[in-house]
Enzyme design. Structure first.
Site, PDB file in Angstrom:
ATOM      1  N   TYR A  56       0.846  -1.190   0.000  1.00 38.07           N
ATOM      2  CA  TYR A  56       0.000   0.000   0.000  1.00 38.07           C
ATOM      3  C   TYR A  56       0.886   1.246   0.000  1.00 38.07           C
ATOM      4  O   TYR A  56       1.442   1.629   1.022  1.00 38.07           O
ATOM      5  CB  TYR A  56      -0.919   0.033   1.229  1.00 38.07           C
ATOM      6  CG  TYR A  56      -1.957  -1.073   1.297  1.00 38.07           C
ATOM      7  CD1 TYR A  56      -2.345  -1.789   0.157  1.00 38.07           C
ATOM      8  CD2 TYR A  56      -2.572  -1.393   2.504  1.00 38.07           C
ATOM      9  CE1 TYR A  56      -3.302  -2.800   0.223  1.00 38.07           C
ATOM     10  CE2 TYR A  56      -3.539  -2.393   2.575  1.00 38.07           C
ATOM     11  CZ  TYR A  56      -3.894  -3.092   1.435  1.00 38.07           C
ATOM     12  OH  TYR A  56      -4.846  -4.081   1.527  1.00 38.07           O
ATOM     13  N   HIS A 132      -1.158 -12.193   0.647  1.00 38.34           N
ATOM     14  CA  HIS A 132      -2.124 -11.228   0.076  1.00 38.34           C
ATOM     15  C   HIS A 132      -2.942 -11.817  -1.076  1.00 38.34           C
ATOM     16  O   HIS A 132      -4.096 -11.480  -1.268  1.00 38.34           O
ATOM     17  CB  HIS A 132      -1.333  -9.994  -0.393  1.00 38.34           C
ATOM     18  CG  HIS A 132      -2.094  -8.720  -0.365  1.00 38.34           C
ATOM     19  ND1 HIS A 132      -1.507  -7.504  -0.150  1.00 38.34           N
ATOM     20  CD2 HIS A 132      -3.406  -8.444  -0.533  1.00 38.34           C
ATOM     21  CE1 HIS A 132      -2.422  -6.543  -0.193  1.00 38.34           C
ATOM     22  NE2 HIS A 132      -3.586  -7.096  -0.432  1.00 38.34           N
ATOM     23  N   PRO A 211     -15.804  -3.579   2.821  1.00 36.85           N
ATOM     24  CA  PRO A 211     -17.153  -3.910   3.301  1.00 36.85           C
ATOM     25  C   PRO A 211     -18.217  -2.899   2.874  1.00 36.85           C
ATOM     26  O   PRO A 211     -19.406  -3.185   2.987  1.00 36.85           O
ATOM     27  CB  PRO A 211     -16.978  -3.908   4.834  1.00 36.85           C
ATOM     28  CG  PRO A 211     -15.859  -2.956   5.071  1.00 36.85           C
ATOM     29  CD  PRO A 211     -14.920  -3.130   3.917  1.00 36.85           C
ATOM     30  N   LEU A 212     -17.757  -1.724   2.393  1.00 38.40           N
ATOM     31  CA  LEU A 212     -18.723  -0.714   1.922  1.00 38.40           C
ATOM     32  C   LEU A 212     -18.773  -0.708   0.395  1.00 38.40           C
ATOM     33  O   LEU A 212     -19.230   0.263  -0.208  1.00 38.40           O
ATOM     34  CB  LEU A 212     -18.311   0.668   2.451  1.00 38.40           C
ATOM     35  CG  LEU A 212     -18.257   0.785   3.979  1.00 38.40           C
ATOM     36  CD1 LEU A 212     -17.632   2.112   4.407  1.00 38.40           C
ATOM     37  CD2 LEU A 212     -19.656   0.641   4.580  1.00 38.40           C
TER      38      LEU A 212
HETATM   39  N1  LIG Z   1      -6.867  -8.078   1.120  1.00 32.55           N
HETATM   40  C1  LIG Z   1      -7.063  -7.332   0.076  1.00 32.55           C
HETATM   41  O1  LIG Z   1      -6.767  -7.710  -1.049  1.00 32.55           O
HETATM   42  C2  LIG Z   1      -7.685  -5.972   0.255  1.00 32.55           C
HETATM   43  C3  LIG Z   1      -8.205  -5.281  -0.851  1.00 32.55           C
HETATM   44  C4  LIG Z   1      -8.779  -4.032  -0.630  1.00 32.55           C
HETATM   45  C5  LIG Z   1      -8.841  -3.491   0.645  1.00 32.55           C
HETATM   46  N2  LIG Z   1      -8.314  -4.201   1.699  1.00 32.55           N
HETATM   47  C6  LIG Z   1      -8.365  -3.667   3.073  1.00 32.55           C
HETATM   48  O2  LIG Z   1      -9.713  -3.360   3.395  1.00 32.55           O
HETATM   49  C7  LIG Z   1      -9.815  -1.998   3.813  1.00 32.55           C
HETATM   50  C8  LIG Z   1     -11.168  -1.419   3.408  1.00 32.55           C
HETATM   51  O3  LIG Z   1     -11.416  -1.601   2.033  1.00 32.55           O
HETATM   52  P1  LIG Z   1     -11.577  -0.388   1.015  1.00 32.55           P
HETATM   53  O4  LIG Z   1     -10.947   0.830   1.587  1.00 32.55           O
HETATM   54  O5  LIG Z   1     -11.127  -0.905  -0.297  1.00 32.55           O
HETATM   55  O6  LIG Z   1     -13.148  -0.228   0.852  1.00 32.55           O
HETATM   56  P2  LIG Z   1     -14.350   0.243   1.773  1.00 32.55           P
HETATM   57  O7  LIG Z   1     -13.956   0.263   3.187  1.00 32.55           O
HETATM   58  O8  LIG Z   1     -15.499  -0.578   1.324  1.00 32.55           O
HETATM   59  O9  LIG Z   1     -14.601   1.725   1.234  1.00 32.55           O
HETATM   60  C9  LIG Z   1     -13.666   2.737   1.373  1.00 32.55           C
HETATM   61  C10 LIG Z   1     -14.126   3.948   0.581  1.00 32.55           C
HETATM   62  O10 LIG Z   1     -15.363   4.415   1.073  1.00 32.55           O
HETATM   63  C11 LIG Z   1     -15.292   5.765   1.491  1.00 32.55           C
HETATM   64  N3  LIG Z   1     -15.989   5.809   2.784  1.00 32.55           N
HETATM   65  C12 LIG Z   1     -15.688   5.099   3.899  1.00 32.55           C
HETATM   66  N4  LIG Z   1     -16.573   5.347   4.886  1.00 32.55           N
HETATM   67  C13 LIG Z   1     -17.448   6.236   4.375  1.00 32.55           C
HETATM   68  C14 LIG Z   1     -18.607   6.874   4.885  1.00 32.55           C
HETATM   69  N5  LIG Z   1     -19.033   6.633   6.134  1.00 32.55           N
HETATM   70  N6  LIG Z   1     -19.297   7.735   4.079  1.00 32.55           N
HETATM   71  C15 LIG Z   1     -18.880   7.981   2.821  1.00 32.55           C
HETATM   72  N7  LIG Z   1     -17.790   7.394   2.261  1.00 32.55           N
HETATM   73  C16 LIG Z   1     -17.078   6.541   3.034  1.00 32.55           C
HETATM   74  C17 LIG Z   1     -13.815   6.099   1.602  1.00 32.55           C
HETATM   75  O11 LIG Z   1     -13.567   7.397   1.114  1.00 32.55           O
HETATM   76  P3  LIG Z   1     -12.793   8.484   2.026  1.00 32.55           P
HETATM   77  O12 LIG Z   1     -11.442   7.925   2.306  1.00 32.55           O
HETATM   78  O13 LIG Z   1     -12.748   9.688   1.146  1.00 32.55           O
HETATM   79  O14 LIG Z   1     -13.651   8.655   3.236  1.00 32.55           O
HETATM   80  C18 LIG Z   1     -13.160   5.084   0.666  1.00 32.55           C
HETATM   81  O15 LIG Z   1     -13.061   5.628  -0.605  1.00 32.55           O
HETATM   82  C19 LIG Z   1      -8.613  -1.321   3.157  1.00 32.55           C
HETATM   83  O16 LIG Z   1      -8.262  -0.129   3.812  1.00 32.55           O
HETATM   84  C20 LIG Z   1      -7.558  -2.394   3.254  1.00 32.55           C
HETATM   85  O17 LIG Z   1      -6.957  -2.353   4.536  1.00 32.55           O
HETATM   86  C21 LIG Z   1      -7.744  -5.419   1.517  1.00 32.55           C
END
Ligand SMILES: NC(=O)c1ccc[n+]([C@@H]2O[C@H](COP(=O)([O-])OP(=O)(O)OC[C@H]3O[C@@H](n4cnc5c(N)ncnc54)[C@H](OP(=O)(O)O)[C@@H]3O)[C@@H](O)[C@H]2O)c1
Length: 333
Positions: A56, A132, A211-212
């Site tokens: 990352y 990963h 999750p979002l």
């Molecule tokens: N193992 C893997 O391959 C893998 C892949 C992807 C992610 N991950 C992990 O999972 C974590 C979460 O996944 P993700 O970040 O991809 O997706 P997510 O948590 O589903 O969504 C994150 C996005 O939603 C926005 N957001 C979050 N809370 C919000 C709210 N309450 N209202 C409006 N917008 C909101 C954020 O924007 P802002 O930042 O502008 O608020 C960001 O762009 C990552 O940080 C990482 O640690 C792992």
């Protein structure tokens, strides 16, 4: 916030903090001050589970996230569960927004990666270390064997697999007990529900990433133009194209209605829904904004009954929705 147990004994807060977005995939990178404020808020809300990965980062600083966390988590290190990941790199020759991934599950790669992660994260051990992506050219037993060695050396205390199938989980678990899988899981991506029986049988936790649905489920995004190019992966995600957003209109209107009925937000319903599904599911939503972090963490206070979960599932089964981002392409070696 209550705790949940991953695997046999890893105690984490019900909701963790996915730290990726502070450095990677969503456009503007957080400053150290912003990261400090986010971490402080997460700790205040009772979050004890922080997720990062060696990859990352930014073009200029490929390990930006681990370095940032190494600084900002320092005061809290002994009170938190710190998770990182190894075993992939980006295909730097690609010109796409989200570069394809090249898996590398060789023991020598894992053993080299942990040293870098420990150094950047300012710690002598990780509480959870994931592979990963699964490298189909390396038997998973070899990867699991390397993780076992790291445990014997005290460099990690638990290990897990990201985007793993039942067969891989079973084989890996035989060599060295797996604490958690970290797979994609949201109201828009429920394929891995089929793993619930095996996770229950082997007592393995499910850390839910994205999750979002990368933010869509918050119902806060209305136009494809909102995303920064070229650094923001969302500009290339199917749920955020103009067409995808249109296809999700009815879904988002329904999300707002069910959220209003409970006097909460769509993001909170999304997280509360998965918390209510199984006691071993731990979502790790990511955000760069303190108010959103608070909103997400407070989902832990919302209780959905099994009848409510069932009726949401029934609606999801029939609700028209677009494709959702399924992850960066895996490049064959
Ligand atoms: N193992 C893997 O391959 C893998 C892949 C992807 C992610 N991950 C992990 O999972 C974590 C979460 O996944 P993700 O970040 O991809 O997706 P997510 O948590 O589903 O969504 C994150 C996005 O939603 C926005 N957001 C979050 N809370 C919000 C709210 N309450 N209202 C409006 N917008 C909101 C954020 O924007 P802002 O930042 O502008 O608020 C960001 O762009 C990552 O940080 C990482 O640690 C792992």
């Amino acid at each position: 916030m209550k705790i949940r147990i991953l695997g046999r004994d890893l105690e984490v807060s019900e909701i963790g903090f996915g730290c990726m977005g502070m450095s990677h995939a969503y456009g503007t990178v957080s400053t150290q001050k912003e990261a400090e404020e986010l971490i402080e808020k997460a700790i205040d809300e009772g979050c004890t589970f922080f997720d990062t990965a060696e990859i990352y980062g930014t073009t200029e600083d490929p390990h930006h996230n681990e370095k940032l966390l190494g600084e900002v988590l320092r005061p809290y290190r002994n009170k938190i569960v710190l998770a990182s990941k190894c075993g992939i790199r980006f295909d730097e020759t690609a010109t796409t927004v989200n570069k394809p991934l090249i898996p590398d599950g060789r023991p020598e790669t894992i053993k080299a990666s942990i040293e870098g992660s420990l150094m950047r994260l300012n710690t002598d051990h990780l509480d959870l270390y994931y592979i990963h992506r699964i490298d189909m050219t390396v038997p998973i037993e070899e990867t699991a064997g390397a993780m076992k060695e790291l445990m014997e050396q005290g460099k990690i205390t638990h290990w897990g697999l990201s985007e793993a199938s039942e067969e891989i989980i079973r084989r890996a678990h035989k060599v060295c007990p797996v604490t958690a899988i970290q797979n994609r899981y949201s109201m828009m991506y429920r394929d891995y529900e089929k793993l619930f029986p095996v996770l229950e049988e082997l007592k393995i936790g499910f850390v839910a990433f994205s999750p979002l649905a990368n933010g869509l489920l918050t119902a806060a995004y209305h136009s494809h133009g909102e995303f920064e190019k070229p650094g923001d992966y969302r500009s290339a995600m199917p749920q955020f194209t103009e067409e995808g957003l249109k296809e999700n209109n009815e879904f988002m209107s329904w999300m707002k209605v069910i959220a209003e009925e409970k006097n909460v937000t769509p993001a909170q319903i999304s997280l509360a829904w998965m918390l209510a599904k199984k006691p071993y599911i731990v979502p790790i939503p990511g955000t760069r904004k303190v108010n959103r972090l608070e909103e997400n963490m407070e989902s832990a206070d919302i209780k959905l009954t099994q009848d409510e979960v069932k009726s949401i599932d029934e609606m999801l089964a029939h609700m028209p929705m677009s494709q959702v981002f399924g992850g960066s392409k895996i490049q064959k070696k």
